[in-house]
Design a protein around this motif. Structure first.
Motif, PDB file in Angstrom:
ATOM      1  N   PRO A   1      46.453  39.802  43.464  1.00 12.20           N
ATOM      2  CA  PRO A   1      46.191  38.567  44.229  1.00 12.20           C
ATOM      3  C   PRO A   1      44.875  38.610  45.003  1.00 12.20           C
ATOM      4  O   PRO A   1      44.181  37.593  45.092  1.00 12.20           O
ATOM      5  CB  PRO A   1      47.394  38.463  45.174  1.00 12.20           C
ATOM      6  N   LEU A   2      44.503  39.777  45.537  1.00 17.47           N
ATOM      7  CA  LEU A   2      43.245  39.864  46.277  1.00 17.47           C
ATOM      8  C   LEU A   2      42.047  39.696  45.351  1.00 17.47           C
ATOM      9  O   LEU A   2      41.032  39.091  45.733  1.00 17.47           O
ATOM     10  CB  LEU A   2      43.151  41.204  47.020  1.00 17.47           C
ATOM     11  N   THR A   3      42.143  40.217  44.130  1.00 13.89           N
ATOM     12  CA  THR A   3      41.055  40.066  43.153  1.00 13.89           C
ATOM     13  C   THR A   3      40.870  38.608  42.768  1.00 13.89           C
ATOM     14  O   THR A   3      39.749  38.082  42.771  1.00 13.89           O
ATOM     15  CB  THR A   3      41.337  40.909  41.890  1.00 13.89           C
ATOM     16  N   ILE A   4      41.981  37.944  42.425  1.00 13.13           N
ATOM     17  CA  ILE A   4      41.896  36.532  42.043  1.00 13.13           C
ATOM     18  C   ILE A   4      41.401  35.691  43.217  1.00 13.13           C
ATOM     19  O   ILE A   4      40.563  34.797  43.051  1.00 13.13           O
ATOM     20  CB  ILE A   4      43.260  36.022  41.544  1.00 13.13           C
ATOM     21  N   ASN A   5      41.903  35.990  44.397  1.00 14.94           N
ATOM     22  CA  ASN A   5      41.489  35.237  45.592  1.00 14.94           C
ATOM     23  C   ASN A   5      39.996  35.421  45.863  1.00 14.94           C
ATOM     24  O   ASN A   5      39.294  34.458  46.225  1.00 14.94           O
ATOM     25  CB  ASN A   5      42.299  35.700  46.799  1.00 14.94           C
ATOM     26  N   PHE A   6      39.497  36.640  45.684  1.00 16.97           N
ATOM     27  CA  PHE A   6      38.066  36.900  45.892  1.00 16.97           C
ATOM     28  C   PHE A   6      37.224  36.107  44.906  1.00 16.97           C
ATOM     29  O   PHE A   6      36.235  35.462  45.287  1.00 16.97           O
ATOM     30  CB  PHE A   6      37.779  38.399  45.747  1.00 16.97           C
ATOM     31  N   LEU A   7      37.594  36.162  43.617  1.00 18.28           N
ATOM     32  CA  LEU A   7      36.845  35.434  42.597  1.00 18.28           C
ATOM     33  C   LEU A   7      36.880  33.927  42.864  1.00 18.28           C
ATOM     34  O   LEU A   7      35.867  33.233  42.735  1.00 18.28           O
ATOM     35  CB  LEU A   7      37.408  35.733  41.209  1.00 18.28           C
ATOM     36  N   TYR A   8      38.052  33.431  43.235  1.00 20.81           N
ATOM     37  CA  TYR A   8      38.232  31.998  43.497  1.00 20.81           C
ATOM     38  C   TYR A   8      37.406  31.548  44.703  1.00 20.81           C
ATOM     39  O   TYR A   8      36.792  30.483  44.697  1.00 20.81           O
ATOM     40  CB  TYR A   8      39.716  31.714  43.737  1.00 20.81           C
ATOM     41  N   THR A   9      37.387  32.377  45.757  1.00 19.42           N
ATOM     42  CA  THR A   9      36.725  31.998  47.013  1.00 19.42           C
ATOM     43  C   THR A   9      35.214  32.180  46.954  1.00 19.42           C
ATOM     44  O   THR A   9      34.460  31.345  47.465  1.00 19.42           O
ATOM     45  CB  THR A   9      37.300  32.832  48.180  1.00 19.42           C
ATOM     46  N   HIS A  10      34.759  33.264  46.322  1.00 20.46           N
ATOM     47  CA  HIS A  10      33.344  33.634  46.423  1.00 20.46           C
ATOM     48  C   HIS A  10      32.539  33.428  45.142  1.00 20.46           C
ATOM     49  O   HIS A  10      31.314  33.450  45.185  1.00 20.46           O
ATOM     50  CB  HIS A  10      33.225  35.101  46.862  1.00 20.46           C
ATOM     51  N   ILE A  11      33.216  33.281  44.002  1.00 16.23           N
ATOM     52  CA  ILE A  11      32.480  33.162  42.737  1.00 16.23           C
ATOM     53  C   ILE A  11      32.637  31.759  42.138  1.00 16.23           C
ATOM     54  O   ILE A  11      31.676  31.016  42.008  1.00 16.23           O
ATOM     55  CB  ILE A  11      32.941  34.220  41.706  1.00 16.23           C
ATOM     56  N   SER A  12      33.853  31.412  41.771  1.00 19.11           N
ATOM     57  CA  SER A  12      34.090  30.102  41.149  1.00 19.11           C
ATOM     58  C   SER A  12      35.574  29.772  41.192  1.00 19.11           C
ATOM     59  O   SER A  12      36.419  30.669  41.156  1.00 19.11           O
ATOM     60  CB  SER A  12      33.610  30.115  39.696  1.00 19.11           C
ATOM     61  N   GLU A  13      35.871  28.479  41.252  1.00 22.08           N
ATOM     62  CA  GLU A  13      37.258  28.021  41.172  1.00 22.08           C
ATOM     63  C   GLU A  13      37.646  27.695  39.736  1.00 22.08           C
ATOM     64  O   GLU A  13      38.819  27.441  39.456  1.00 22.08           O
ATOM     65  CB  GLU A  13      37.453  26.779  42.054  1.00 22.08           C
ATOM     66  N   ASN A  14      36.681  27.734  38.835  1.00 20.69           N
ATOM     67  CA  ASN A  14      36.920  27.344  37.451  1.00 20.69           C
ATOM     68  C   ASN A  14      37.724  28.413  36.706  1.00 20.69           C
ATOM     69  O   ASN A  14      37.390  29.602  36.738  1.00 20.69           O
ATOM     70  CB  ASN A  14      35.581  27.111  36.745  1.00 20.69           C
ATOM     71  N   PHE A  15      38.767  27.978  36.033  1.00 16.45           N
ATOM     72  CA  PHE A  15      39.657  28.880  35.295  1.00 16.45           C
ATOM     73  C   PHE A  15      38.892  29.701  34.262  1.00 16.45           C
ATOM     74  O   PHE A  15      39.061  30.914  34.153  1.00 16.45           O
ATOM     75  CB  PHE A  15      40.753  28.047  34.614  1.00 16.45           C
ATOM     76  N   TYR A  16      38.030  29.044  33.485  1.00 21.88           N
ATOM     77  CA  TYR A  16      37.281  29.714  32.423  1.00 21.88           C
ATOM     78  C   TYR A  16      36.376  30.804  32.999  1.00 21.88           C
ATOM     79  O   TYR A  16      36.298  31.913  32.458  1.00 21.88           O
ATOM     80  CB  TYR A  16      36.418  28.701  31.651  1.00 21.88           C
ATOM     81  N   ILE A  17      35.700  30.479  34.090  1.00 23.37           N
ATOM     82  CA  ILE A  17      34.742  31.421  34.670  1.00 23.37           C
ATOM     83  C   ILE A  17      35.447  32.626  35.288  1.00 23.37           C
ATOM     84  O   ILE A  17      35.008  33.777  35.129  1.00 23.37           O
ATOM     85  CB  ILE A  17      33.856  30.709  35.711  1.00 23.37           C
ATOM     86  N   ILE A  18      36.556  32.384  35.995  1.00 22.03           N
ATOM     87  CA  ILE A  18      37.292  33.488  36.616  1.00 22.03           C
ATOM     88  C   ILE A  18      37.757  34.488  35.559  1.00 22.03           C
ATOM     89  O   ILE A  18      37.571  35.708  35.696  1.00 22.03           O
ATOM     90  CB  ILE A  18      38.506  32.951  37.421  1.00 22.03           C
ATOM     91  N   LEU A  19      38.352  33.977  34.488  1.00 23.36           N
ATOM     92  CA  LEU A  19      38.818  34.857  33.420  1.00 23.36           C
ATOM     93  C   LEU A  19      37.664  35.582  32.747  1.00 23.36           C
ATOM     94  O   LEU A  19      37.754  36.782  32.457  1.00 23.36           O
ATOM     95  CB  LEU A  19      39.613  34.057  32.382  1.00 23.36           C
ATOM     96  N   CYS A  20      36.585  34.862  32.510  1.00 25.64           N
ATOM     97  CA  CYS A  20      35.439  35.435  31.807  1.00 25.64           C
ATOM     98  C   CYS A  20      34.825  36.582  32.617  1.00 25.64           C
ATOM     99  O   CYS A  20      34.511  37.645  32.078  1.00 25.64           O
ATOM    100  CB  CYS A  20      34.400  34.353  31.541  1.00 25.64           C
ATOM    101  N   ILE A  21      34.648  36.382  33.910  1.00 28.61           N
ATOM    102  CA  ILE A  21      34.064  37.418  34.763  1.00 28.61           C
ATOM    103  C   ILE A  21      34.950  38.650  34.791  1.00 28.61           C
ATOM    104  O   ILE A  21      34.466  39.786  34.659  1.00 28.61           O
ATOM    105  CB  ILE A  21      33.844  36.875  36.191  1.00 28.61           C
ATOM    106  N   LYS A  22      36.239  38.425  34.948  1.00 28.83           N
ATOM    107  CA  LYS A  22      37.179  39.564  34.969  1.00 28.83           C
ATOM    108  C   LYS A  22      37.099  40.384  33.696  1.00 28.83           C
ATOM    109  O   LYS A  22      36.978  41.621  33.721  1.00 28.83           O
ATOM    110  CB  LYS A  22      38.597  39.046  35.189  1.00 28.83           C
ATOM    111  N   ASN A  23      37.124  39.721  32.562  1.00 27.58           N
ATOM    112  CA  ASN A  23      37.169  40.434  31.280  1.00 27.58           C
ATOM    113  C   ASN A  23      35.828  41.062  30.905  1.00 27.58           C
ATOM    114  O   ASN A  23      35.799  42.167  30.354  1.00 27.58           O
ATOM    115  CB  ASN A  23      37.658  39.483  30.188  1.00 27.58           C
ATOM    116  N   ILE A  24      34.727  40.399  31.210  1.00 31.11           N
ATOM    117  CA  ILE A  24      33.414  41.000  30.943  1.00 31.11           C
ATOM    118  C   ILE A  24      33.202  42.231  31.821  1.00 31.11           C
ATOM    119  O   ILE A  24      32.677  43.253  31.367  1.00 31.11           O
ATOM    120  CB  ILE A  24      32.284  39.971  31.178  1.00 31.11           C
TER     121      ILE A  24
END
Length: 437
Positions: free
Chosen positions: A97-120
């Motif tokens: 939850p902290l990882t997803i929350n960080f990406l959502y808050t500081h990087i992007s709220e977009n579903f595609y981008i959050i998943l892409c950043i995590k996997n890359i």
């Protein structure tokens, strides 16, 4: 002969130059982006409530009980969820939850981008570790290794996901064992960081984490003064989580009592209906029935509720050992032989998809061969590497056999097993075969 000749030419072209290595990385990153986009698109089509009209993720709609935690993180309420009318603060480990929350808050709220950043990000770490292996025709080794991690649809989908822990755990397990097998300069510091991440990701991994920390000490304390680092990091991690738990709940979470929702989940496996449902039907269909077991008189405290459900499971185990044993056999079946889709929810007519999951077949074949090989190697060589893999496999699967296991829980070790077989035979068998006249 033409095939072998062409293969030899390809091997010769794939030398160990950094230019080729960079090209391989960029090609695979492009593939990861394409696959990630297709997966995200398919996921949104199937679970349309996960995003809004702009494809921004709706955190509270995330499944597996993480939605509440993520929604509360967004409003400053911390790692809180509510079950049985009680606020839970340690129902889940915090890394996902902290990882997803960080990406959502500081990087992007977009579903595609959050998943892409995590996997890359995780894919790049795997690529970097593979490039440190001292192999002949290193680039060929890297390409085949990456194919091993990507070829299987079920393994890939599990790794690409992020709504359950395996979406990160799969990567961390691969990264951990690649680090163990490599000759990194700061090897035990890196291993320590990974073990801490696994600890904060999933409470059931405490068995594997503890074993590895102790194994490094007993196996290498005369060879490397840093073998104590993983255990130090694990103890510090438990102190941090335990202190947080004590501050929020008055109970210092430690060892096998790291998360207060575990016993409720466990009680799904110690139930008279479990063996009739599992593995084709998800035991989660029993959730409402199990919730009703909780007496109204019980103190409204997450750890007291946790103890109630744990005691219920122990009572069932003592009263119904034969049924529990049948359940244990079914768990072995899932790991080694079950090739159908598991953990399904019946449709409104009570029907299931009785489809064979073809990706299960190579997974189980390679996993069985892997087990045979590591036992054979240990019997003939008595080497510590074989013992490490034997016991790591046992400690990884142990908590799942105590509770229950789905195919997705196996995917990390299915991939690791396939890579282990490839790595064992790359220099001696595979490379020599491809290069022979």
């Amino acid at each position: 002969m033409n095939f072998l000749n062409n293969t030899k030419k390809l091997i010769n072209k794939l030398d160990n130059s950094n230019t080729h290595l960079l090209a391989i990385y960029l090609i695979f990153i492009f593939l990861i982006i394409l696959v990630n986009f297709y997966f995200s698109y398919s996921y949104i089509n199937k679970f349309s409530n996960i995003v809004d009209s702009q494809n921004n993720i709706i955190l509270e709609n995330l499944g597996f009980n993480f939605g509440q935690i993520l929604a509360n993180l967004q409003i400053g309420e911390g790692l809180k969820a509510n079950y049985f009318g009680v606020d839970y603060y340690v129902s889940r480990m915090p890394l996902l939850p902290l990882t997803i929350n960080f990406l959502y808050t500081h990087i992007s709220e977009n579903f595609y981008i959050i998943l892409c950043i995590k996997n890359i990000f995780f894919f790049s770490l795997i690529f970097l570790l593979l490039s440190t292996f001292k192999k002949k025709n290193k680039n060929l080794f890297i390409i085949i290794s990456l194919i091993i991690f990507l070829y299987n649809p079920n393994n890939l989908i599990t790794s690409l996901s992020f709504n359950f822990e395996e979406g990160i755990l799969n990567y961390l397990i691969i990264i951990l064992f690649l680090s163990i097998l490599s000759n990194l300069r700061f090897k035990f510091f890196i291993i320590s960081l990974i073990i801490s991440c696994i600890f904060f990701l999933k409470s059931s991994m405490i068995f594997l984490c503890t074993f590895l920390c102790l194994f490094f000490i007993f196996d290498g304390y005369k060879k490397n003064k840093y073998v104590f680092l993983p255990l130090i990091f694990l103890i510090l991690s438990n102190l941090i989580w335990g202190t947080y738990s004590f501050k929020k709940t008055g109970f210092f979470a430690y060892g096998t009592n790291l998360a207060s929702y575990n016993a409720f989940t466990l009680n799904h496996a110690y139930n008279s209906k479990f063996t009739s449902l599992y593995p084709s039907i998800s035991p989660d269909v029993l959730t409402n029935e199990i919730e009703k077991k909780l007496p109204e008189s019980i103190e409204k405290d997450e750890w007291k509720i946790d103890k109630f459900y744990f005691d219920e499971s122990i009572r069932y185990l003592k009263s119904n050992p034969e049924d529990v044993f049948i359940g244990l056999l079914k768990k072995f079946q899932v790991v080694f032989f079950y090739i159908y889709k598991d953990s399904q929810f019946p449709d409104i007519n009570g029907h299931l998809q009785k489809e064979i999951r073809l990706s299960n077949i190579p997974n189980k074949i390679f996993f069985i061969i892997y087990l045979i090989l590591i036992f054979k190697n240990f019997y003939s060589k008595r080497d510590s590497k074989s013992l490490l893999f034997i016991l790591s496999t046992c400690f990884y699967f142990f908590p799942y056999f105590v509770g229950f296991i789905y195919t997705r829980h196996c995917t990390a070790f299915y991939m690791l097993a396939t890579f282990y077989l490839f790595n064992e035979y790359y220099d001696k068998k595979i490379l020599s075969f491809l290069k022979k006249n």
